[in-house]
Design a protein around this motif. Structure first.
Motif, PDB file in Angstrom:
ATOM      1  N   THR A 182     -22.696 -34.587 -49.378  1.00  0.00           N
ATOM      2  CA  THR A 182     -23.300 -35.565 -50.280  1.00  0.00           C
ATOM      3  C   THR A 182     -23.559 -34.977 -51.666  1.00  0.00           C
ATOM      4  N   ALA A 183     -23.892 -33.693 -51.752  1.00  0.00           N
ATOM      5  CA  ALA A 183     -24.095 -33.062 -53.059  1.00  0.00           C
ATOM      6  C   ALA A 183     -22.793 -33.036 -53.854  1.00  0.00           C
ATOM      7  N   VAL A 184     -21.719 -32.591 -53.208  1.00  0.00           N
ATOM      8  CA  VAL A 184     -20.430 -32.528 -53.899  1.00  0.00           C
ATOM      9  C   VAL A 184     -19.942 -33.932 -54.244  1.00  0.00           C
ATOM     10  N   GLY A 185     -20.065 -34.858 -53.291  1.00  0.00           N
ATOM     11  CA  GLY A 185     -19.647 -36.230 -53.547  1.00  0.00           C
ATOM     12  C   GLY A 185     -20.409 -36.855 -54.699  1.00  0.00           C
ATOM     13  N   ASN A 186     -21.719 -36.581 -54.779  1.00  0.00           N
ATOM     14  CA  ASN A 186     -22.553 -37.148 -55.834  1.00  0.00           C
ATOM     15  C   ASN A 186     -22.315 -36.471 -57.182  1.00  0.00           C
ATOM     16  N   ASP A 187     -22.272 -35.131 -57.191  1.00  0.00           N
ATOM     17  CA  ASP A 187     -22.182 -34.390 -58.448  1.00  0.00           C
ATOM     18  C   ASP A 187     -20.764 -34.319 -59.005  1.00  0.00           C
ATOM     19  N   PHE A 188     -19.771 -34.378 -58.125  1.00  0.00           N
ATOM     20  CA  PHE A 188     -18.381 -34.285 -58.560  1.00  0.00           C
ATOM     21  C   PHE A 188     -17.619 -35.528 -58.114  1.00  0.00           C
ATOM     22  N   SER A 189     -17.055 -35.501 -56.917  1.00  0.00           N
ATOM     23  CA  SER A 189     -16.389 -36.685 -56.364  1.00  0.00           C
ATOM     24  C   SER A 189     -16.119 -36.448 -54.895  1.00  0.00           C
ATOM     25  N   TYR A 190     -15.900 -37.548 -54.187  1.00  0.00           N
ATOM     26  CA  TYR A 190     -15.588 -37.455 -52.759  1.00  0.00           C
ATOM     27  C   TYR A 190     -14.310 -36.651 -52.534  1.00  0.00           C
ATOM     28  N   GLU A 191     -13.402 -36.669 -53.498  1.00  0.00           N
ATOM     29  CA  GLU A 191     -12.150 -35.919 -53.368  1.00  0.00           C
ATOM     30  C   GLU A 191     -12.370 -34.413 -53.360  1.00  0.00           C
ATOM     31  N   GLN A 192     -13.559 -33.960 -53.745  1.00  0.00           N
ATOM     32  CA  GLN A 192     -13.844 -32.523 -53.820  1.00  0.00           C
ATOM     33  C   GLN A 192     -14.639 -31.991 -52.627  1.00  0.00           C
ATOM     34  N   ILE A 193     -14.998 -32.865 -51.665  1.00  0.00           N
ATOM     35  CA  ILE A 193     -15.922 -32.420 -50.605  1.00  0.00           C
ATOM     36  C   ILE A 193     -15.366 -31.292 -49.741  1.00  0.00           C
ATOM     37  N   PHE A 194     -14.066 -31.266 -49.530  1.00  0.00           N
ATOM     38  CA  PHE A 194     -13.480 -30.175 -48.747  1.00  0.00           C
ATOM     39  C   PHE A 194     -13.001 -29.045 -49.656  1.00  0.00           C
ATOM     40  N   VAL A 195     -12.581 -29.383 -50.877  1.00  0.00           N
ATOM     41  CA  VAL A 195     -12.109 -28.378 -51.834  1.00  0.00           C
ATOM     42  C   VAL A 195     -13.173 -27.306 -52.053  1.00  0.00           C
ATOM     43  N   LYS A 196     -14.399 -27.744 -52.366  1.00  0.00           N
ATOM     44  CA  LYS A 196     -15.468 -26.780 -52.669  1.00  0.00           C
ATOM     45  C   LYS A 196     -15.764 -25.883 -51.467  1.00  0.00           C
ATOM     46  N   GLN A 197     -15.695 -26.449 -50.271  1.00  0.00           N
ATOM     47  CA  GLN A 197     -15.963 -25.653 -49.072  1.00  0.00           C
ATOM     48  C   GLN A 197     -14.833 -24.653 -48.811  1.00  0.00           C
ATOM     49  N   VAL A 198     -13.603 -25.064 -49.039  1.00  0.00           N
ATOM     50  CA  VAL A 198     -12.476 -24.131 -48.899  1.00  0.00           C
ATOM     51  C   VAL A 198     -12.624 -22.999 -49.908  1.00  0.00           C
ATOM     52  N   GLN A 199     -13.010 -23.342 -51.140  1.00  0.00           N
ATOM     53  CA  GLN A 199     -13.209 -22.303 -52.157  1.00  0.00           C
ATOM     54  C   GLN A 199     -14.326 -21.342 -51.766  1.00  0.00           C
ATOM     55  N   ALA A 200     -15.382 -21.865 -51.165  1.00  0.00           N
ATOM     56  CA  ALA A 200     -16.526 -21.030 -50.793  1.00  0.00           C
ATOM     57  C   ALA A 200     -16.269 -20.175 -49.560  1.00  0.00           C
ATOM     58  N   LEU A 201     -15.525 -20.717 -48.590  1.00  0.00           N
ATOM     59  CA  LEU A 201     -15.407 -20.073 -47.278  1.00  0.00           C
ATOM     60  C   LEU A 201     -14.041 -19.453 -46.993  1.00  0.00           C
ATOM     61  N   GLY A 202     -12.999 -19.956 -47.645  1.00  0.00           N
ATOM     62  CA  GLY A 202     -11.639 -19.532 -47.307  1.00  0.00           C
ATOM     63  C   GLY A 202     -11.243 -18.221 -47.945  1.00  0.00           C
ATOM     64  N   LYS A 203     -10.419 -17.479 -47.220  1.00  0.00           N
ATOM     65  CA  LYS A 203      -9.872 -16.230 -47.759  1.00  0.00           C
ATOM     66  C   LYS A 203      -8.469 -16.029 -47.199  1.00  0.00           C
TER      67      LYS A 203
END
Length: 194
Positions: free
Chosen positions: A87-108
């Motif tokens: 909900t934070a990502v969807g609200n502050d950026f967009s629903y299209e970013q909800i998985f992007v930000k998590q992949v950036q934070a967690l993926g390697k």
């Protein structure tokens, strides 16, 4: 009602048969990518919308807890479960970013990302797979349909597992079957038979 049951059963079987005839080897390839990642300290990131979100959570639970045998937990994360992040990502950026930000934070590099999209065109799944590939993750998608849209997940997948059916419910039933096979193959490869 009995006729409806028989038709539904036949369609579900037909979708699985069609997938197996075209792509059974891709289940094995994806299972091998996951095993390789787990053995080398990587993790599995899984995501999708609606019923596919439920599938992501289901698969993560099977890997972290157990599938058929009691064994060590395996590192799998459904990116569909943290409502505060979504909900934070969807609200502050967009629903299209909800998985992007998590992949950036967690993926390697060395991790595996699996996007689940019945249509193969869900924007948030497509964008997350694109970012995962940029970051050096192995990428795969579970999709469906009689034709594969060129503008969808196919652009960013090392492996595309497409269920060739026009019916969303039959595609989703086949996805669960594929997901359970992945769990079973990975478990056998890493820990032996039940």
């Amino acid at each position: 009602m009995n006729e409806l049951i028989q038709i539904s059963l036949a369609e579900s079987k037909q979708a699985k048969d069609a997938f197996a005839a075209e792509s059974a080897g891709k289940i094995i390839e994806l299972a091998e990518l996951i095993v390789d990642s787990f053995r080398n300290g990587g993790k599995l990131l899984i995501f999708g919308n609606g019923g596919s979100a439920a599938d992501a959570q289901h698969v993560a639970a099977e890997f972290v807890n157990r599938f058929l045998i009691n064994r060590a937990p395996l590192p799998a994360i459904a990116l569909t479960t943290d409502t505060s992040i979504i909900t934070a990502v969807g609200n502050d950026f967009s629903y299209e970013q909800i998985f992007v930000k998590q992949v950036q934070a967690l993926g390697k590099p060395g991790d595996v990302a699996i996007g689940i999209s019945t249509s193969g065109t869900s924007p948030n799944v497509v964008k997350a797979l694109a970012v995962a590939r940029e970051l050096g993750l192995k990428t795969a998608a579970l999709t469906g349909g009689l034709s594969i849209p060129a503008h969808g997940v196919v652009q960013y997948c090392d492996l595309l597992l497409n269920v060739p059916s026009p019916s969303t419910p039959r595609i989703q039933e086949a996805h669960l079957w594929i997901e359970h096979l992945l769990c079973e193959i990975v478990e056998r490869e890493m820990f032996g038979k039940a």
